[in-house]
Design an enzyme around this catalytic site. Structure first.
Site, PDB file in Angstrom:
ATOM      1  N   GLY A  12      59.051  71.884  40.704  1.00  0.00           N
ATOM      2  CA  GLY A  12      59.546  70.700  41.115  1.00  0.00           C
ATOM      3  C   GLY A  12      59.818  70.718  42.628  1.00  0.00           C
ATOM      4  O   GLY A  12      60.740  70.252  43.030  1.00  0.00           O
ATOM      5  N   ASP A  63      53.428  69.169  34.193  1.00  0.00           N
ATOM      6  CA  ASP A  63      54.603  68.504  33.647  1.00  0.00           C
ATOM      7  C   ASP A  63      55.329  69.888  32.926  1.00  0.00           C
ATOM      8  O   ASP A  63      54.866  70.028  32.009  1.00  0.00           O
ATOM      9  CB  ASP A  63      54.433  67.433  32.889  1.00  0.00           C
ATOM     10  CG  ASP A  63      55.408  66.938  32.174  1.00  0.00           C
ATOM     11  OD1 ASP A  63      56.880  67.433  32.499  1.00  0.00           O
ATOM     12  OD2 ASP A  63      55.434  65.684  31.509  1.00  0.00           O
ATOM     13  N   VAL A  64      56.586  70.254  33.344  1.00  0.00           N
ATOM     14  CA  VAL A  64      57.204  71.207  32.843  1.00  0.00           C
ATOM     15  C   VAL A  64      57.639  70.862  31.525  1.00  0.00           C
ATOM     16  O   VAL A  64      58.006  71.865  30.678  1.00  0.00           O
ATOM     17  CB  VAL A  64      58.429  71.755  33.741  1.00  0.00           C
ATOM     18  CG1 VAL A  64      58.175  72.111  35.218  1.00  0.00           C
ATOM     19  CG2 VAL A  64      59.431  70.542  33.767  1.00  0.00           C
ATOM     20  N   ASN A  90      63.633  74.676  39.395  1.00  0.00           N
ATOM     21  CA  ASN A  90      64.205  73.618  40.156  1.00  0.00           C
ATOM     22  C   ASN A  90      64.162  72.340  39.527  1.00  0.00           C
ATOM     23  O   ASN A  90      64.819  71.437  39.425  1.00  0.00           O
ATOM     24  CB  ASN A  90      64.038  73.543  41.561  1.00  0.00           C
ATOM     25  CG  ASN A  90      64.273  72.296  42.256  1.00  0.00           C
ATOM     26  OD1 ASN A  90      65.554  72.232  42.632  1.00  0.00           O
ATOM     27  ND2 ASN A  90      63.341  71.625  42.426  1.00  0.00           N
ATOM     28  N   SER A 143      73.907  72.726  38.451  1.00  0.00           N
ATOM     29  CA  SER A 143      74.573  71.935  38.733  1.00  0.00           C
ATOM     30  C   SER A 143      76.120  71.819  38.693  1.00  0.00           C
ATOM     31  O   SER A 143      76.520  72.453  37.719  1.00  0.00           O
ATOM     32  CB  SER A 143      73.990  70.187  38.327  1.00  0.00           C
ATOM     33  OG  SER A 143      74.849  69.348  38.568  1.00  0.00           O
ATOM     34  N   GLN A 153      75.823  60.372  32.851  1.00  0.00           N
ATOM     35  CA  GLN A 153      75.103  61.746  32.903  1.00  0.00           C
ATOM     36  C   GLN A 153      75.433  62.546  31.457  1.00  0.00           C
ATOM     37  O   GLN A 153      75.088  63.547  31.512  1.00  0.00           O
ATOM     38  CB  GLN A 153      75.618  62.493  34.207  1.00  0.00           C
ATOM     39  CG  GLN A 153      75.390  61.791  35.435  1.00  0.00           C
ATOM     40  CD  GLN A 153      75.758  62.683  36.344  1.00  0.00           C
ATOM     41  OE1 GLN A 153      75.388  63.809  36.769  1.00  0.00           O
ATOM     42  NE2 GLN A 153      76.387  62.082  37.402  1.00  0.00           N
ATOM     43  N   TYR A 156      72.432  64.349  30.890  1.00  0.00           N
ATOM     44  CA  TYR A 156      71.998  65.318  31.903  1.00  0.00           C
ATOM     45  C   TYR A 156      73.002  66.681  32.116  1.00  0.00           C
ATOM     46  O   TYR A 156      72.544  67.459  31.890  1.00  0.00           O
ATOM     47  CB  TYR A 156      71.974  64.655  33.248  1.00  0.00           C
ATOM     48  CG  TYR A 156      71.965  65.579  34.597  1.00  0.00           C
ATOM     49  CD1 TYR A 156      70.733  65.774  35.020  1.00  0.00           C
ATOM     50  CD2 TYR A 156      72.894  65.690  35.512  1.00  0.00           C
ATOM     51  CE1 TYR A 156      70.648  66.516  36.239  1.00  0.00           C
ATOM     52  CE2 TYR A 156      72.895  66.406  36.666  1.00  0.00           C
ATOM     53  CZ  TYR A 156      71.637  66.687  36.835  1.00  0.00           C
ATOM     54  OH  TYR A 156      71.191  67.516  37.867  1.00  0.00           O
ATOM     55  N   LYS A 160      72.311  71.112  32.227  1.00  0.00           N
ATOM     56  CA  LYS A 160      72.746  71.841  33.377  1.00  0.00           C
ATOM     57  C   LYS A 160      73.713  72.913  32.681  1.00  0.00           C
ATOM     58  O   LYS A 160      73.649  74.028  33.270  1.00  0.00           O
ATOM     59  CB  LYS A 160      73.312  71.039  34.448  1.00  0.00           C
ATOM     60  CG  LYS A 160      72.297  69.924  35.028  1.00  0.00           C
ATOM     61  CD  LYS A 160      71.289  70.905  35.839  1.00  0.00           C
ATOM     62  CE  LYS A 160      70.242  70.087  36.512  1.00  0.00           C
ATOM     63  NZ  LYS A 160      69.059  70.858  37.045  1.00  0.00           N
ATOM     64  N   THR A 188      77.023  67.486  45.152  1.00  0.00           N
ATOM     65  CA  THR A 188      76.130  66.135  45.254  1.00  0.00           C
ATOM     66  C   THR A 188      75.228  65.964  46.611  1.00  0.00           C
ATOM     67  O   THR A 188      75.541  66.290  47.626  1.00  0.00           O
ATOM     68  CB  THR A 188      77.160  64.882  45.747  1.00  0.00           C
ATOM     69  OG1 THR A 188      77.877  64.755  44.601  1.00  0.00           O
ATOM     70  CG2 THR A 188      76.371  63.465  45.821  1.00  0.00           C
ATOM     71  N   ILE A 189      74.011  66.394  46.334  1.00  0.00           N
ATOM     72  CA  ILE A 189      72.958  66.577  47.195  1.00  0.00           C
ATOM     73  C   ILE A 189      71.944  65.322  47.276  1.00  0.00           C
ATOM     74  O   ILE A 189      71.675  64.804  46.432  1.00  0.00           O
ATOM     75  CB  ILE A 189      71.975  67.741  46.776  1.00  0.00           C
ATOM     76  CG1 ILE A 189      72.818  68.991  46.534  1.00  0.00           C
ATOM     77  CG2 ILE A 189      71.114  68.168  48.113  1.00  0.00           C
ATOM     78  CD1 ILE A 189      73.634  69.488  47.592  1.00  0.00           C
TER      79      ILE A 189
END
Length: 253
Positions: A12, A63-64, A90, A143, A153, A156, A160, A188-189
């Site tokens: 990524g 595509d992972v 990543n 994360s 999330q 998601y 993580k 938070t990036i």
């Protein structure tokens, strides 16, 4: 030049944290192989930046979520750069969505990219490191979401948390081969993943106020921690995790 003589692979890596880490590792002396899914222009420009630093670089599309991508990435990276010393997992997605009507495909795609893809990539990289016989470093971009929840999330955060758990287990499985496995927990990036969500000025201001250091993170904030874990400075660090969140997690109020 903490990574001089090392070859680093990053998934990524055409944008965001992956791109910053790839270029940052090159700044510290590494040759770099970049995996990317669709952004050809972003991957090519990252390669150009790395080559301008006097390092070797190659971009490999895949595509992972497809298990075959893992072996293909490792094989092509080794063909181009000779070996794998450091692997940075990543690649990830976070299509924000409510829980009660979460589409099956959204949930399953997130699992396939974030967790299944990581498993196969880490496995392929580890096999190459074992074949080489002189150890290595595997780093997973988990994360802060591995530690706390998020209303939109629910698909998601489990990936993580699973990614961090994977690093703990493979640290045990691979320790006898001299392969260290660790997790980074970005807060938070500001990246493409959350740019729409944080376009809301009210939400962005709220998030900034929650962070003791007073600002949202930048992709470059992950470079130093990654380089540390990749380098020989961390030769006795494995199965560990490091928060890179400006203090957000510890700020109860």
């Amino acid at each position: 030049m903490l990574l001089e003589g090392k070859t680093v692979l990053v998934t990524g890596a055409s944008a965001g944290i992956g791109r910053a880490v790839a270029i940052g590792c090159a700044l510290h002396g590494a040759d770099v192989a970049l995996n990317f899914a669709r952004d050809v222009a972003g991957a090519e420009s990252a390669v150009a930046e790395i080559e301008a630093l006097g390092r070797k670089a190659v971009a490999i599309q895949g595509d992972v979520a497809d298990p075959d991508t893992a072996r293909d990435f490792i094989d092509k990276a080794v063909a181009a750069l000779g070996r794998v010393d450091v692997f940075v997992n990543n690649a990830g997605i976070c299509p924000f969505h409510a829980f009660l009507d979460m589409p099956v495909e959204t949930f399953e795609r997130t699992m396939r990219v974030n967790l299944h893809g990581a498993y196969y990539m880490v496995q392929a990289a580890a096999n190459q490191m074992v074949k080489q016989g002189d150890g290595g470093s595997i780093i997973a971009m988990s994360s802060i979401s591995a530690l706390v929840g998020g209303e939109y999330q629910t698909h998601y955060t489990p990936t993580k948390a699973g990614l961090h758990s994977l690093m703990q287990s493979v640290a045990i499985a691979l320790g006898k081969h001299g392969i260290r496995c660790n997790s980074l927990f970005p807060g938070t990036i500001l990246t493409d993943i959350n740019k729409d969500d944080l376009a809301d000025e009210g939400k962005r201001s709220y998030m900034e106020k929650r962070i003791p250091l007073g600002r949202l993170g930048k992709p470059d904030d992950l470079v130093g921690p990654t380089v540390f874990l990749a380098s020989d400075l961390a030769q006795y660090v494995t199965g560990a995790s490091l928060l890179v969140d400006g203090g957000m997690y510890v700020n109860l109020q």
